[in-house]
Scaffold this motif. Structure first.
Motif, PDB file in Angstrom:
ATOM      1  N   THR A 142      72.022   2.832 -16.432  1.00 44.21           N
ATOM      2  CA  THR A 142      70.777   2.680 -17.186  1.00 44.21           C
ATOM      3  C   THR A 142      70.805   1.416 -18.038  1.00 44.21           C
ATOM      4  OG1 THR A 142      70.334   5.051 -17.226  1.00 44.21           O
ATOM      5  CG2 THR A 142      69.338   3.738 -18.969  1.00 44.21           C
ATOM      6  N   LYS A 143      71.954   1.126 -18.652  1.00 40.63           N
ATOM      7  CA  LYS A 143      72.060  -0.083 -19.466  1.00 40.63           C
ATOM      8  C   LYS A 143      72.047  -1.338 -18.601  1.00 40.63           C
ATOM      9  CE  LYS A 143      74.254   2.115 -23.459  1.00 40.63           C
ATOM     10  NZ  LYS A 143      73.194   1.769 -24.420  1.00 40.63           N
ATOM     11  N   ARG A 144      72.671  -1.301 -17.437  1.00 46.52           N
ATOM     12  CA  ARG A 144      72.590  -2.439 -16.510  1.00 46.52           C
ATOM     13  C   ARG A 144      71.136  -2.694 -16.106  1.00 46.52           C
ATOM     14  NH1 ARG A 144      75.654  -0.839 -11.514  1.00 46.52           N
ATOM     15  NH2 ARG A 144      74.776  -2.802 -10.712  1.00 46.52           N
ATOM     16  N   TYR A 145      70.431  -1.626 -15.779  1.00 39.80           N
ATOM     17  CA  TYR A 145      69.026  -1.758 -15.387  1.00 39.80           C
ATOM     18  C   TYR A 145      68.196  -2.324 -16.542  1.00 39.80           C
ATOM     19  CZ  TYR A 145      64.381  -0.420 -13.732  1.00 39.80           C
ATOM     20  OH  TYR A 145      63.063  -0.436 -13.341  1.00 39.80           O
ATOM     21  N   GLY A 146      68.425  -1.812 -17.743  1.00 39.40           N
ATOM     22  CA  GLY A 146      67.674  -2.292 -18.897  1.00 39.40           C
ATOM     23  C   GLY A 146      67.946  -3.748 -19.204  1.00 39.40           C
ATOM     24  N   LEU A 147      69.222  -4.165 -19.104  1.00 34.96           N
ATOM     25  CA  LEU A 147      69.555  -5.564 -19.367  1.00 34.96           C
ATOM     26  C   LEU A 147      68.992  -6.472 -18.287  1.00 34.96           C
ATOM     27  CD1 LEU A 147      70.948  -7.736 -20.997  1.00 34.96           C
ATOM     28  CD2 LEU A 147      73.097  -7.158 -19.854  1.00 34.96           C
ATOM     29  N   THR A 148      69.055  -6.041 -17.032  1.00 36.92           N
ATOM     30  CA  THR A 148      68.457  -6.833 -15.947  1.00 36.92           C
ATOM     31  C   THR A 148      66.973  -7.034 -16.184  1.00 36.92           C
ATOM     32  OG1 THR A 148      70.082  -5.929 -14.384  1.00 36.92           O
ATOM     33  CG2 THR A 148      68.121  -6.950 -13.453  1.00 36.92           C
ATOM     34  N   ASP A 149      66.286  -5.971 -16.541  1.00 35.05           N
ATOM     35  CA  ASP A 149      64.845  -6.044 -16.808  1.00 35.05           C
ATOM     36  C   ASP A 149      64.558  -6.971 -17.992  1.00 35.05           C
ATOM     37  OD1 ASP A 149      62.082  -4.971 -16.350  1.00 35.05           O
ATOM     38  OD2 ASP A 149      62.378  -4.228 -18.391  1.00 35.05           O
ATOM     39  N   ALA A 150      65.378  -6.880 -19.046  1.00 36.12           N
ATOM     40  CA  ALA A 150      65.166  -7.734 -20.221  1.00 36.12           C
ATOM     41  C   ALA A 150      65.403  -9.206 -19.882  1.00 36.12           C
ATOM     42  CB  ALA A 150      66.092  -7.288 -21.355  1.00 36.12           C
ATOM     43  N   LEU A 151      66.397  -9.485 -19.043  1.00 32.47           N
ATOM     44  CA  LEU A 151      66.626 -10.875 -18.638  1.00 32.47           C
ATOM     45  C   LEU A 151      65.469 -11.415 -17.815  1.00 32.47           C
ATOM     46  CD1 LEU A 151      70.441 -10.761 -17.802  1.00 32.47           C
ATOM     47  CD2 LEU A 151      69.347 -12.144 -19.587  1.00 32.47           C
ATOM     48  N   ASP A 152      64.888 -10.562 -16.955  1.00 33.97           N
ATOM     49  CA  ASP A 152      63.695 -10.983 -16.208  1.00 33.97           C
ATOM     50  C   ASP A 152      62.546 -11.278 -17.162  1.00 33.97           C
ATOM     51  OD1 ASP A 152      65.063 -10.685 -13.835  1.00 33.97           O
ATOM     52  OD2 ASP A 152      64.217  -8.706 -13.375  1.00 33.97           O
ATOM     53  N   ASP A 153      62.376 -10.425 -18.167  1.00 36.14           N
ATOM     54  CA  ASP A 153      61.323 -10.645 -19.160  1.00 36.14           C
ATOM     55  C   ASP A 153      61.577 -11.927 -19.954  1.00 36.14           C
ATOM     56  OD1 ASP A 153      59.970  -8.377 -18.433  1.00 36.14           O
ATOM     57  OD2 ASP A 153      60.726  -7.150 -20.091  1.00 36.14           O
ATOM     58  N   LEU A 154      62.847 -12.178 -20.265  1.00 37.14           N
ATOM     59  CA  LEU A 154      63.179 -13.372 -21.036  1.00 37.14           C
ATOM     60  C   LEU A 154      62.842 -14.634 -20.252  1.00 37.14           C
ATOM     61  CD1 LEU A 154      64.442 -14.354 -23.704  1.00 37.14           C
ATOM     62  CD2 LEU A 154      66.655 -14.360 -22.550  1.00 37.14           C
ATOM     63  N   ALA A 155      63.111 -14.624 -18.965  1.00 36.76           N
ATOM     64  CA  ALA A 155      62.810 -15.792 -18.132  1.00 36.76           C
ATOM     65  C   ALA A 155      61.314 -16.063 -18.075  1.00 36.76           C
ATOM     66  CB  ALA A 155      63.367 -15.580 -16.731  1.00 36.76           C
ATOM     67  N   ASP A 156      60.512 -15.003 -18.175  1.00 35.31           N
ATOM     68  CA  ASP A 156      59.056 -15.141 -18.054  1.00 35.31           C
ATOM     69  C   ASP A 156      58.343 -15.290 -19.388  1.00 35.31           C
ATOM     70  OD1 ASP A 156      59.269 -14.916 -15.318  1.00 35.31           O
ATOM     71  OD2 ASP A 156      58.879 -12.751 -15.291  1.00 35.31           O
ATOM     72  N   ALA A 157      59.058 -15.086 -20.492  1.00 38.55           N
ATOM     73  CA  ALA A 157      58.396 -15.043 -21.801  1.00 38.55           C
ATOM     74  C   ALA A 157      57.927 -16.427 -22.225  1.00 38.55           C
ATOM     75  CB  ALA A 157      59.351 -14.464 -22.845  1.00 38.55           C
ATOM     76  N   ALA A 158      56.606 -16.579 -22.364  1.00 35.59           N
ATOM     77  CA  ALA A 158      56.036 -17.846 -22.822  1.00 35.59           C
ATOM     78  C   ALA A 158      55.709 -17.809 -24.309  1.00 35.59           C
ATOM     79  CB  ALA A 158      54.772 -18.166 -22.020  1.00 35.59           C
ATOM     80  N   ASP A 159      55.372 -16.629 -24.803  1.00 39.55           N
ATOM     81  CA  ASP A 159      55.040 -16.484 -26.212  1.00 39.55           C
ATOM     82  C   ASP A 159      56.328 -16.531 -27.037  1.00 39.55           C
ATOM     83  OD1 ASP A 159      52.815 -15.347 -28.252  1.00 39.55           O
ATOM     84  OD2 ASP A 159      54.774 -14.422 -28.651  1.00 39.55           O
TER      85      ASP A 159
END
Length: 268
Positions: free
Chosen positions: A151-168
Protein backbone atom coordinates in the motif's frame (compact mmCIF):
# COMPACT_ATOMS: atom_id res chain seq x y z
CA UNK A 1 22.09 36.92 -11.08
CA UNK A 2 23.39 36.48 -7.54
CA UNK A 3 24.86 33.02 -6.90
CA UNK A 4 22.74 30.61 -4.91
CA UNK A 5 23.97 30.07 -1.34
CA UNK A 6 25.62 26.74 -0.73
CA UNK A 7 23.14 24.09 0.28
CA UNK A 8 23.38 23.04 3.94
CA UNK A 9 24.61 19.48 4.31
CA UNK A 10 22.45 17.14 6.39
CA UNK A 11 24.21 16.16 9.57
CA UNK A 12 23.61 12.84 11.28
CA UNK A 13 22.48 13.03 14.92
CA UNK A 14 25.35 13.37 17.36
CA UNK A 15 25.71 11.68 20.77
CA UNK A 16 24.31 13.64 23.69
CA UNK A 17 26.94 15.98 25.15
CA UNK A 18 26.05 16.39 28.82
CA UNK A 19 28.72 19.07 29.22
CA UNK A 20 26.67 21.32 26.92
CA UNK A 21 23.55 21.03 29.08
CA UNK A 22 22.51 24.27 30.77
CA UNK A 23 22.14 23.47 34.50
CA UNK A 24 19.52 26.16 35.14
CA UNK A 25 16.53 24.45 33.46
CA UNK A 26 17.66 21.11 34.89
CA UNK A 27 17.42 22.54 38.40
CA UNK A 28 14.09 24.09 37.47
CA UNK A 29 12.86 20.63 36.45
CA UNK A 30 14.06 19.19 39.76
CA UNK A 31 12.14 21.87 41.66
CA UNK A 32 8.99 21.04 39.70
CA UNK A 33 9.28 17.35 40.56
CA UNK A 34 9.90 18.13 44.24
CA UNK A 35 6.90 20.49 44.37
CA UNK A 36 4.37 18.55 42.29
CA UNK A 37 5.50 14.93 42.64
CA UNK A 38 7.22 14.59 46.03
CA UNK A 39 6.50 10.83 46.12
CA UNK A 40 7.55 10.09 42.52
CA UNK A 41 9.27 6.77 41.95
CA UNK A 42 11.33 8.34 39.18
CA UNK A 43 11.48 11.40 36.96
CA UNK A 44 13.50 12.00 33.81
CA UNK A 45 14.12 15.22 31.90
CA UNK A 46 14.22 14.65 28.13
CA UNK A 47 14.06 16.66 24.93
CA UNK A 48 16.33 19.47 23.77
CA UNK A 49 17.05 20.67 27.30
CA UNK A 50 18.55 17.33 28.27
CA UNK A 51 20.49 17.15 24.99
CA UNK A 52 22.19 20.51 25.35
CA UNK A 53 20.25 21.94 22.40
CA UNK A 54 17.75 24.12 24.27
CA UNK A 55 16.84 27.63 23.15
CA UNK A 56 15.25 30.42 25.15
CA UNK A 57 11.83 29.16 24.11
CA UNK A 58 12.43 25.46 24.78
CA UNK A 59 9.97 23.71 27.07
CA UNK A 60 10.72 21.02 29.63
CA UNK A 61 9.77 17.45 28.68
CA UNK A 62 9.53 15.42 31.88
CA UNK A 63 8.55 11.77 32.30
CA UNK A 64 7.28 11.00 35.81
CA UNK A 65 6.76 7.51 37.19
CA UNK A 66 4.19 7.52 40.01
CA UNK A 67 3.07 4.80 42.37
CA UNK A 68 0.41 2.22 41.54
CA UNK A 69 -3.07 3.68 41.82
CA UNK A 70 -1.97 6.99 40.34
CA UNK A 71 -3.09 8.42 37.03
CA UNK A 72 -1.40 7.86 33.68
CA UNK A 73 -1.75 11.06 31.68
CA UNK A 74 -0.12 13.71 29.54
CA UNK A 75 -0.38 17.28 30.78
CA UNK A 76 0.89 20.70 29.75
CA UNK A 77 1.42 23.42 32.34
CA UNK A 78 3.60 26.42 33.08
CA UNK A 79 6.07 26.33 35.96
CA UNK A 80 8.10 29.35 37.02
CA UNK A 81 7.30 30.94 33.66
CA UNK A 82 8.45 27.97 31.55
CA UNK A 83 6.18 25.68 29.54
CA UNK A 84 6.32 22.05 30.71
CA UNK A 85 5.13 18.86 28.99
CA UNK A 86 4.48 16.15 31.57
CA UNK A 87 4.29 12.44 30.75
CA UNK A 88 2.95 10.89 33.95
CA UNK A 89 2.45 7.13 34.35
CA UNK A 90 2.29 4.23 36.75
CA UNK A 91 4.39 1.09 36.22
CA UNK A 92 1.49 -0.54 34.38
CA UNK A 93 0.87 2.64 32.41
CA UNK A 94 4.52 2.80 31.40
CA UNK A 95 4.39 -0.77 30.10
CA UNK A 96 1.28 0.05 28.06
CA UNK A 97 2.83 3.23 26.67
CA UNK A 98 6.03 1.43 25.72
CA UNK A 99 3.94 -1.18 23.89
CA UNK A 100 1.86 1.48 22.13
CA UNK A 101 4.95 3.42 21.07
CA UNK A 102 6.52 0.25 19.69
CA UNK A 103 3.35 -0.59 17.74
CA UNK A 104 3.34 2.83 16.08
CA UNK A 105 7.09 2.49 15.35
CA UNK A 106 7.93 5.79 17.09
CA UNK A 107 9.38 4.85 20.51
CA UNK A 108 8.83 8.34 21.94
CA UNK A 109 8.82 7.37 25.60
CA UNK A 110 11.64 4.87 25.15
CA UNK A 111 13.83 7.67 23.82
CA UNK A 112 12.92 9.88 26.75
CA UNK A 113 14.00 7.27 29.30
CA UNK A 114 17.12 6.12 27.48
CA UNK A 115 18.64 9.54 26.70
CA UNK A 116 17.04 11.67 29.40
CA UNK A 117 18.62 13.12 32.53
CA UNK A 118 17.46 11.40 35.70
CA UNK A 119 16.00 13.95 38.11
CA UNK A 120 15.08 11.55 40.90
CA UNK A 121 15.32 7.78 41.29
CA UNK A 122 15.00 6.84 44.97
CA UNK A 123 14.17 3.16 44.34
CA UNK A 124 16.03 2.43 41.10
CA UNK A 125 12.87 2.56 38.94
CA UNK A 126 14.40 4.96 36.41
CA UNK A 127 17.29 2.58 35.87
CA UNK A 128 14.87 -0.32 35.34
CA UNK A 129 12.76 1.72 32.91
CA UNK A 130 15.91 2.78 31.06
CA UNK A 131 16.94 -0.87 30.68
CA UNK A 132 13.52 -1.76 29.24
CA UNK A 133 13.64 1.24 26.91
CA UNK A 134 17.08 0.26 25.69
CA UNK A 135 15.93 -3.30 24.98
CA UNK A 136 12.98 -2.00 22.92
CA UNK A 137 15.17 0.40 20.96
CA UNK A 138 17.81 -2.23 20.20
CA UNK A 139 15.16 -4.68 19.02
CA UNK A 140 13.75 -2.11 16.63
CA UNK A 141 10.16 -1.59 15.52
CA UNK A 142 7.97 -4.36 14.15
CA UNK A 143 8.32 -4.76 10.41
CA UNK A 144 5.47 -3.50 8.27
CA UNK A 145 3.20 -6.26 7.02
CA UNK A 146 3.68 -7.08 3.30
CA UNK A 147 0.24 -5.66 2.54
CA UNK A 148 1.19 -2.41 4.27
CA UNK A 149 4.43 -2.20 2.28
CA UNK A 150 2.45 -2.74 -0.92
CA UNK A 151 0.00 0.00 0.00
CA UNK A 152 2.84 2.40 0.80
CA UNK A 153 4.64 1.54 -2.45
CA UNK A 154 1.43 2.22 -4.36
CA UNK A 155 0.87 5.50 -2.51
CA UNK A 156 4.42 6.70 -3.11
CA UNK A 157 4.26 5.75 -6.80
CA UNK A 158 1.02 7.69 -7.16
CA UNK A 159 2.48 10.71 -5.33
CA UNK A 160 5.55 10.71 -7.58
CA UNK A 161 3.28 10.67 -10.64
CA UNK A 162 1.35 13.60 -9.16
CA UNK A 163 4.60 15.43 -8.42
CA UNK A 164 5.75 15.10 -12.02
CA UNK A 165 2.45 16.57 -13.23
CA UNK A 166 2.03 19.29 -10.60
CA UNK A 167 2.05 22.74 -12.22
CA UNK A 168 0.54 24.68 -9.33
CA UNK A 169 3.32 25.62 -6.85
CA UNK A 170 1.12 25.12 -3.80
CA UNK A 171 0.02 21.68 -4.97
CA UNK A 172 3.65 20.80 -5.71
CA UNK A 173 4.66 21.65 -2.15
CA UNK A 174 1.78 19.61 -0.72
CA UNK A 175 2.58 16.59 -2.87
CA UNK A 176 6.28 16.87 -2.02
CA UNK A 177 5.42 16.49 1.66
CA UNK A 178 3.51 13.29 0.83
CA UNK A 179 6.48 11.99 -1.16
CA UNK A 180 8.91 12.71 1.67
CA UNK A 181 6.72 11.03 4.29
CA UNK A 182 5.98 7.99 2.11
CA UNK A 183 9.60 7.46 1.11
CA UNK A 184 10.73 7.95 4.72
CA UNK A 185 8.26 5.30 5.95
CA UNK A 186 9.54 2.77 3.44
CA UNK A 187 13.22 3.56 3.99
CA UNK A 188 12.93 3.35 7.77
CA UNK A 189 11.01 0.08 7.55
CA UNK A 190 13.66 -1.29 5.15
CA UNK A 191 16.24 -0.70 7.88
CA UNK A 192 13.89 -1.78 10.71
CA UNK A 193 14.47 1.68 12.15
CA UNK A 194 12.20 3.82 14.29
CA UNK A 195 10.24 6.62 12.66
CA UNK A 196 9.15 9.99 13.99
CA UNK A 197 7.12 13.11 13.31
CA UNK A 198 8.08 16.75 12.93
CA UNK A 199 11.73 17.44 13.74
CA UNK A 200 12.20 13.79 14.65
CA UNK A 201 11.66 12.58 11.08
CA UNK A 202 14.94 14.02 9.70
CA UNK A 203 16.76 12.83 12.81
CA UNK A 204 15.49 9.29 12.33
CA UNK A 205 16.27 9.32 8.61
CA UNK A 206 19.84 10.50 9.08
CA UNK A 207 20.46 8.02 11.88
CA UNK A 208 19.13 5.08 9.84
CA UNK A 209 20.60 5.90 6.42
CA UNK A 210 22.69 9.09 6.16
CA UNK A 211 23.11 8.79 2.40
CA UNK A 212 19.58 7.98 1.24
CA UNK A 213 17.90 9.83 4.11
CA UNK A 214 20.07 12.87 3.45
CA UNK A 215 19.20 12.74 -0.26
CA UNK A 216 15.48 12.71 0.55
CA UNK A 217 15.81 15.67 2.89
CA UNK A 218 17.98 17.66 0.49
CA UNK A 219 15.64 16.90 -2.42
CA UNK A 220 12.69 18.15 -0.38
CA UNK A 221 14.62 21.28 0.62
CA UNK A 222 15.56 22.03 -3.00
CA UNK A 223 11.95 21.68 -4.10
CA UNK A 224 10.78 24.04 -1.38
CA UNK A 225 13.43 26.60 -2.39
CA UNK A 226 13.33 26.33 -6.19
CA UNK A 227 10.25 24.32 -7.12
CA UNK A 228 12.43 21.74 -8.90
CA UNK A 229 11.42 18.17 -8.13
CA UNK A 230 14.15 16.17 -9.88
CA UNK A 231 16.33 15.56 -6.82
CA UNK A 232 13.41 14.54 -4.60
CA UNK A 233 12.03 12.29 -7.34
CA UNK A 234 15.39 10.58 -7.79
CA UNK A 235 15.85 10.05 -4.04
CA UNK A 236 12.32 8.69 -3.53
CA UNK A 237 12.64 6.45 -6.61
CA UNK A 238 15.83 4.95 -5.17
CA UNK A 239 13.92 4.10 -2.01
CA UNK A 240 11.15 2.52 -4.07
CA UNK A 241 13.70 0.35 -5.85
CA UNK A 242 14.94 -0.92 -2.48
CA UNK A 243 11.50 -2.26 -1.55
CA UNK A 244 10.28 -3.72 -4.83
CA UNK A 245 9.96 -0.77 -7.18
CA UNK A 246 6.99 1.34 -8.32
CA UNK A 247 3.57 -0.23 -8.02
CA UNK A 248 0.68 0.74 -10.29
CA UNK A 249 -1.22 -1.91 -12.25
CA UNK A 250 -1.41 -5.14 -10.34
CA UNK A 251 -2.07 -3.46 -7.01
CA UNK A 252 -5.02 -4.98 -5.20
CA UNK A 253 -6.23 -4.61 -1.66
CA UNK A 254 -9.30 -6.24 -0.18
CA UNK A 255 -11.44 -4.01 1.99
CA UNK A 256 -11.93 -5.49 5.45
CA UNK A 257 -13.54 -2.62 7.27
CA UNK A 258 -12.59 0.44 9.24
CA UNK A 259 -10.72 -1.28 12.09
CA UNK A 260 -8.40 -3.24 9.81
CA UNK A 261 -7.87 -0.16 7.65
CA UNK A 262 -6.73 1.95 10.61
CA UNK A 263 -4.45 -0.85 11.83
CA UNK A 264 -2.90 -1.15 8.37
CA UNK A 265 -2.29 2.59 8.19
CA UNK A 266 -0.43 2.37 11.51
CA UNK A 267 1.69 -0.44 10.11
CA UNK A 268 0.25 -3.21 12.22
Amino acid sequence: MDPQPAAPQPVAPQPVDRAAVDPAPVEQARRLVRDLFPDALAAVLAGSTARGRATAGSDLDIAVLVRDGGETRRETLRFEGRLVELFVHTRAGLAELFAADAATRRAVLQDMYLDGLVLTDPEGEAARARALAGADLRQGPPALAPEAVGTKRYGLTDALDDLADAADPFERLAVAAVVLEGAADLLLDHHRAWTGGGKWLPRRLLAADPQRGGALLEGHRLLCVSGEHAALTAAASEVLDLVGGPLREGYRRAWRGVIDSVALKAGR
